[in-house]
Design an enzyme around this catalytic site. Structure first.
Site, PDB file in Angstrom:
ATOM      1  N   LEU A  36       0.817  -1.215   0.000  1.00  0.00           N
ATOM      2  CA  LEU A  36       0.000   0.000   0.000  1.00  0.00           C
ATOM      3  C   LEU A  36       0.852   1.267   0.000  1.00  0.00           C
ATOM      4  CD1 LEU A  36      -2.763  -1.030   2.577  1.00  0.00           C
ATOM      5  CD2 LEU A  36      -2.695  -1.420   0.105  1.00  0.00           C
ATOM      6  N   GLY A  39      -1.463   6.324  -2.919  1.00  0.00           N
ATOM      7  CA  GLY A  39      -2.587   6.152  -3.843  1.00  0.00           C
ATOM      8  C   GLY A  39      -3.692   5.332  -3.180  1.00  0.00           C
ATOM      9  N   HIS A  40      -3.301   4.227  -2.518  1.00  0.00           N
ATOM     10  CA  HIS A  40      -4.293   3.418  -1.801  1.00  0.00           C
ATOM     11  C   HIS A  40      -4.885   4.216  -0.641  1.00  0.00           C
ATOM     12  CE1 HIS A  40      -1.587   0.167  -3.442  1.00  0.00           C
ATOM     13  NE2 HIS A  40      -2.766  -0.240  -3.872  1.00  0.00           N
ATOM     14  N   GLN A  64      -3.965 -13.056 -11.902  1.00  0.00           N
ATOM     15  CA  GLN A  64      -3.892 -11.906 -12.798  1.00  0.00           C
ATOM     16  C   GLN A  64      -2.463 -11.563 -13.228  1.00  0.00           C
ATOM     17  OE1 GLN A  64      -5.694  -9.223  -9.701  1.00  0.00           O
ATOM     18  NE2 GLN A  64      -4.392  -7.689 -10.659  1.00  0.00           N
ATOM     19  N   GLN A 151      -7.922   5.419 -10.914  1.00  0.00           N
ATOM     20  CA  GLN A 151      -7.934   5.741 -12.357  1.00  0.00           C
ATOM     21  C   GLN A 151      -6.634   5.337 -13.041  1.00  0.00           C
ATOM     22  OE1 GLN A 151      -9.874   6.957 -14.622  1.00  0.00           O
ATOM     23  NE2 GLN A 151     -11.456   8.182 -13.667  1.00  0.00           N
ATOM     24  N   ASP A 153      -5.282   2.546 -13.292  1.00  0.00           N
ATOM     25  CA  ASP A 153      -5.594   1.376 -14.109  1.00  0.00           C
ATOM     26  C   ASP A 153      -6.897   1.673 -14.842  1.00  0.00           C
ATOM     27  OD1 ASP A 153      -3.456  -0.540 -13.256  1.00  0.00           O
ATOM     28  OD2 ASP A 153      -4.306  -0.044 -11.315  1.00  0.00           O
ATOM     29  N   VAL A 179      -2.915   9.437  -7.919  1.00  0.00           N
ATOM     30  CA  VAL A 179      -2.080  10.199  -6.977  1.00  0.00           C
ATOM     31  C   VAL A 179      -0.646  10.128  -7.490  1.00  0.00           C
ATOM     32  CG1 VAL A 179      -1.307  10.422  -4.582  1.00  0.00           C
ATOM     33  CG2 VAL A 179      -3.629   9.645  -5.069  1.00  0.00           C
ATOM     34  N   SER A 189       2.879   0.359  -6.762  1.00  0.00           N
ATOM     35  CA  SER A 189       3.645  -0.568  -5.924  1.00  0.00           C
ATOM     36  C   SER A 189       4.929  -0.991  -6.631  1.00  0.00           C
ATOM     37  CB  SER A 189       2.803  -1.802  -5.621  1.00  0.00           C
ATOM     38  OG  SER A 189       1.559  -1.384  -5.109  1.00  0.00           O
ATOM     39  N   ARG A 190       4.970  -0.841  -7.947  1.00  0.00           N
ATOM     40  CA  ARG A 190       6.159  -1.269  -8.695  1.00  0.00           C
ATOM     41  C   ARG A 190       7.287  -0.239  -8.624  1.00  0.00           C
ATOM     42  NH1 ARG A 190       1.990  -3.790 -11.701  1.00  0.00           N
ATOM     43  NH2 ARG A 190       2.444  -6.012 -11.886  1.00  0.00           N
TER      44      ARG A 190
HETATM   45  O1  PAF Z   1      -5.783  -2.929  -8.951  1.00  0.00           O
HETATM   46  C1  PAF Z   1      -5.465  -3.876  -8.200  1.00  0.00           C
HETATM   47  O2  PAF Z   1      -4.718  -3.755  -7.218  1.00  0.00           O
HETATM   48  C2  PAF Z   1      -5.975  -5.270  -8.520  1.00  0.00           C
HETATM   49  O3  PAF Z   1      -6.055  -5.466  -9.892  1.00  0.00           O
HETATM   50  C3  PAF Z   1      -7.319  -5.600  -7.845  1.00  0.00           C
HETATM   51  C4  PAF Z   1      -8.425  -4.700  -8.361  1.00  0.00           C
HETATM   52  C5  PAF Z   1      -7.173  -5.445  -6.340  1.00  0.00           C
HETATM   53  C6  PAF Z   1      -7.702  -7.049  -8.144  1.00  0.00           C
HETATM   54  O4  PAF Z   1      -6.754  -7.947  -7.669  1.00  0.00           O
END
Ligand code: PAF
Length: 283
Positions: A36, A39-40, A64, A151, A153, A179, A189-190
């Site tokens: 986190l 932004g989170h 994913q 936003q 993503d 942000v 996070s990257r």
């Molecule tokens: O944006 C993210 O962090 C992820 O794609 C999500 C929406 C938590 C799904 O794993």
């Protein structure tokens, strides 16, 4: 609720159900994969303002990641995440295990159509199926009134909205602004995996988007001209390896030629093994 007590941590579906049964409504869900950052925090703070209970999920979703190495390298720090979630105002932190999210016998996949094909979908086969499947599970288990997504993503947001509409999921999908660091780099996070040289070079994504914005504001309505402006800016930074540069319809994500309405400019750029994305809506 927040502030007086530490957020409650739940891990299993049963614990989640029990915690939610007593939680005042409405509930705002902030789905995350941990690691986190500010932004989170902005998503959690927004959820705090708009809901009686704030639920944050932390789950690094193996489905994913199209590259196993990316999944393995994904930063994980539960203690730091819990501190940030607490200070941003979360009430319940849901940290499920892979076996709890995908129990034995699991065999359902949620697939959204054309919106998932270009951009991130083309670059990362299977990525969006992983996202829509996990988000459908999280929304289903949480039963929240609202769920908050960034936003940054932009394609993920469109795909999740489409899925929620198509499947009649009752949770309102709330979009929150990107942000940025003071130099314009979008929080991600990257970012912590960038070398110091790549970190210094990475604001070039923002500069490329702003170059497109400047052309748009000067009246340019040719998609290729805007893509060229972004490529030209990225080319000034030798460490930046662009994967795609796009000027697309913000509704369909189809690439634009000449256009007269709004547009979404976006890009994915590699710095060595770290892949960054960013975007800017033009309207
Ligand atoms: O944006 C993210 O962090 C992820 O794609 C999500 C929406 C938590 C799904 O794993």
């Amino acid at each position: 609720m927040s502030g007086a007590t530490l957020p409650q941590v739940v891990r299993t579906r049963a614990q989640l159900r029990e915690a939610l049964a007593e939680a005042p409504r409405p509930i705002g869900l902030v789905p995350t994969m941990g690691a986190l950052h500010e932004g989170h925090a902005s998503l959690i703070q927004r959820a705090r303002r708009e809901n009686a209970t704030v639920l944050i999920s932390i789950f690094v979703n193996p489905r994913q990641f199209n590259e196993l190495s990316d999944f393995r390298k994904y930063p994980r720090d539960e203690a730091a995440d819990r501190r940030l979630a607490d200070s941003a105002g979360a009430d319940i932190i849901w940290i499920p295990s892979v076996a709890d999210v995908y129990p034995a016998g699991f065999q359902t996949t949620v697939t959204v159509g054309a919106l998932t094909e270009p951009l991130e979908g083309a670059a990362r086969p299977g990525h969006f199926e992983g996202v829509t499947t996990i988000v459908a599970i999280l929304l289903g288990l949480a039963g929240a009134e609202r769920a908050y997504f960034g936003q940054k993503d932009a394609q993920q947001l469109l795909v999740i909205r489409r899925m929620a509409t198509d499947l009649g999921i009752g949770t309102e999908i709330v979009a929150c602004p990107i942000v940025r660091e003071p130099d314009g780099l979008a929080m991600s996070s990257r970012n912590v995996r960038l070398t110091p040289e790549a970190r210094a070079a990475a604001p070039v994504l923002r500069q490329a988007l702003l170059a497109a914005r400047a052309r748009y504001e000067a009246g340019e309505r040719d998609g290729e001209a805007l893509r060229a402006a972004m490529r030209e800016m990225l080319a000034k930074e030798p460490l930046a390896e662009p994967e795609y540069v796009s000027c697309a319809s913000p509704e369909t994500l189809n690439e634009l030629d000449r256009f007269d309405g709004p547009a979404l400019v976006s890009m994915a750029v590699r710095f060595g093994s770290v892949r960054l994305i960013d975007n800017e809506p033009l309207a």
